[in-house]
Design an enzyme around this catalytic site. Structure first.
Site, short mmCIF file in Angstrom:
data_model
loop_
_atom_site.label_atom_id
_atom_site.label_comp_id
_atom_site.label_asym_id
_atom_site.label_seq_id
_atom_site.Cartn_x
_atom_site.Cartn_y
_atom_site.Cartn_z
N GLU A 51 39.13 46.48 30.54
CA GLU A 51 38.67 47.74 31.10
C GLU A 51 38.67 48.96 30.23
O GLU A 51 39.59 50.16 30.57
CB GLU A 51 39.15 48.00 32.39
N GLU A 79 39.13 39.76 37.33
CA GLU A 79 39.87 40.32 38.71
C GLU A 79 38.65 40.74 39.57
O GLU A 79 37.54 40.96 39.40
CB GLU A 79 40.16 41.74 38.15
C1 FCB Z 1 41.71 47.19 37.86
C2 FCB Z 1 42.73 47.27 37.01
C3 FCB Z 1 44.00 46.40 37.44
C4 FCB Z 1 44.24 47.04 39.13
C5 FCB Z 1 42.99 46.76 39.83
C6 FCB Z 1 43.12 47.23 41.36
O1 FCB Z 1 40.97 48.49 37.54
O2 FCB Z 1 42.46 46.35 35.72
O3 FCB Z 1 45.31 46.58 36.57
O4 FCB Z 1 44.78 48.11 39.13
O5 FCB Z 1 41.90 47.52 39.23
#
Ligand code: FCB
Length: 454
Positions: free
Chosen positions: A181, A365
């Site tokens: 990110e 994620e």
């Molecule tokens: C993302 C991050 C991760 C976590 C989630 C909820 O942006 O990569 O570390 O904090 O959000």
């Protein structure tokens, strides 16, 4: 509410189809170093920008930090047993750069590399595939003092760090990601200052965008010298939908939202060029480009990692900053983060990114914070609906190869400290006891029911 065409064509995903998880979808759980490891001073680790940022009054809502977190640095064996016991195929975790290059001496710290070598070997012994992210936001503080991501030298330092890692771990790592990110690192770290290092300066943000991308490009080249495992990058997406798709100003607002959130990275990675709109912001990242940078950045990665939590619905507003896009609150279910639950957004996003990148995709994620008991029905409903969104995207042709639940454990949620719980496994931060929630048990049951593992 008006919605884009893509949404009206297929039923909204709710539960995983009766035939369960596809056998060829890799399923894992994810964490990151600063959020779970703790052991801030162990074995020669140096401080990171997050250790420093957490000291600032008001930076973290509960005044906490990651110095102990889940203590996973010491508990790595039992944490890997947990991942294996739940039946996952893979574990996505990040390496702490400040454990490996703790100071400016230039020499890697062998104890840091030893630790991650043990973790990687421990995963392989448990038949789990190691998915390693090199940078999940914990820049060594000594590099920050030399300019951090506003400095081009940091990109070169990152390539050196990638080299030290790949020379030690090589093909034992199943898949490498350079950055997690970079939007957050640049825009939250240097633009709004909500994240470490807490800088609020549009020009610094632009420099950070370019040097992060350059770091990715240089590190990719260096990683490929040391491994034939796939090398990619992980981006975050909050796809924007126009509030009124018939209003061309709302459509334009959604487009500008995508430019400043997604195209700022997709453009250089896939077209070798920054979007023109970026120049409106403090001269733009392009003003930092030197000869050869964009060809280094646009060497195709082997896959794209996709982090998805929610969408935003936007309408035109002349006073909404550079995007001219104002978020319109939706009457829908929201998580404890205040994020709308919108699984169809993941399906639409994967289909769009499959076309845009032409690459294999991994959902690196996806998950939700909810305040609920161990029987975490809302978290499970969220995960199940998003798994079904992955199924739908695959059925419509997107090459989605994996899904990682965020997170294995409750952990240090950045500026929210320990106030938001994303774990499919509950952590008692007093005793460090881990207790799988219902979501973990249900996911384990789905994994166990697959016809075969990947
Ligand atoms: C993302 C991050 C991760 C976590 C989630 C909820 O942006 O990569 O570390 O904090 O959000």
């Amino acid at each position: 509410m008006s919605i884009p065409d893509a949404l009206t064509e297929a039923a909204a995903p709710t539960a995983v189809a009766a035939d369960g998880l596809p056998a060829d979808l890799l399923v894992g759980a994810a964490t990151s170093a600063y959020q779970v490891e703790g052991a801030a001073q162990a074995d020669g680790r140096g401080p990171s920008i997050w250790d420093d940022f957490c000291l600032r009054p008001g930076a973290i809502v509960d005044g906490s930090d990651g110095s102990v977190a889940c203590d996973s640095y010491h508990r790595w064996e039992s944490d890997l047993d947990l991942v294996a016991g739940l039946g996952f195929d893979a574990y996505r975790f990040s390496l702490a750069w400040p454990r490996i290059f703790p100071d400016s001496s230039g020499a890697p710290n062998p104890a840091g590399l030893d630790h991650y070598e043990r973790v990687v070997d421990g995963l392989l012994q448990r038949s789990l595939q190691p998915y390693v992210t090199l940078y999940h936001w914990d820049l060594p503080l000594w590099l920050h003092r030399r300019g951090g991501w506003t400095s081009r030298d940091t990109a070169h330092a990152f390539a050196e760090y990638a080299g030290a890692v790949v020379d030690r771990l090589g093909d034992r790592v199943a898949s490498y990601a350079t950055l997690n990110e970079p939007w957050c690192s640049a825009f939250l770290g240097y633009g709004s200052g909500e994240h470490a290092p807490g800088v609020r300066d549009a020009a610094a943000c632009q420099a950070a965008i370019h040097h992060l991308l350059l770091a990715h490009g240089l590190a990719t080249l260096r990683l490929r010298e040391g491994t034939s495992s796939p090398v990619g990058i992980v981006l975050n997406f909050t796809p924007a939908y126009p509030h009124d798709p018939r209003d061309e100003r709302d459509v334009e607002a959604a487009r500008r939202h995508q430019v400043f959130n997604d195209e700022v990275f997709l453009g250089p990675l896939f077209d070798g060029a920054y979007p023109d709109e970026l120049a409106e912001l403090a001269g733009g990242a392009a003003s930092h480009v030197q000869d050869g940078d964009l060809s280094a950045i646009s060497r195709p990665p082997d896959y794209l990692g996709v982090n998805y939590y929610t969408r935003s619905v936007v309408r035109h507003s002349a006073t909404a900053g550079w995007t001219c896009a104002e978020t319109v609150a939706q009457e829908a279910k929201h998580t404890a983060m205040g994020w709308e639950v919108y699984p169809a957004g993941l399906r639409d996003l994967l289909l769009g990114l499959a076309r845009r990148s032409g690459l294999p995709l991994y959902v690196t994620e996806n998950g939700a914070a909810f305040d609920e008991p161990l029987a975490d029905r809302q978290r499970w409903a969220y995960i199940e609906a998003h798994l079904e969104a992955v199924n739908q995207a695959r059925a419509q042709g997107a090459d989605v190869r994996g899904y990682f639940a965020w997170s294995l454990l409750d952990n240090f949620e950045w500026a929210f400290g320990y106030t938001k719980r994303f774990g499919i496994v509950e952590v008692d931060f007093g005793s460090q006891a881990r207790t799988p929630r219902e979501s973990a048990r249900r996911l384990a049951a789905l994994l166990a029911a697959r016809p075969q593992t990947v």
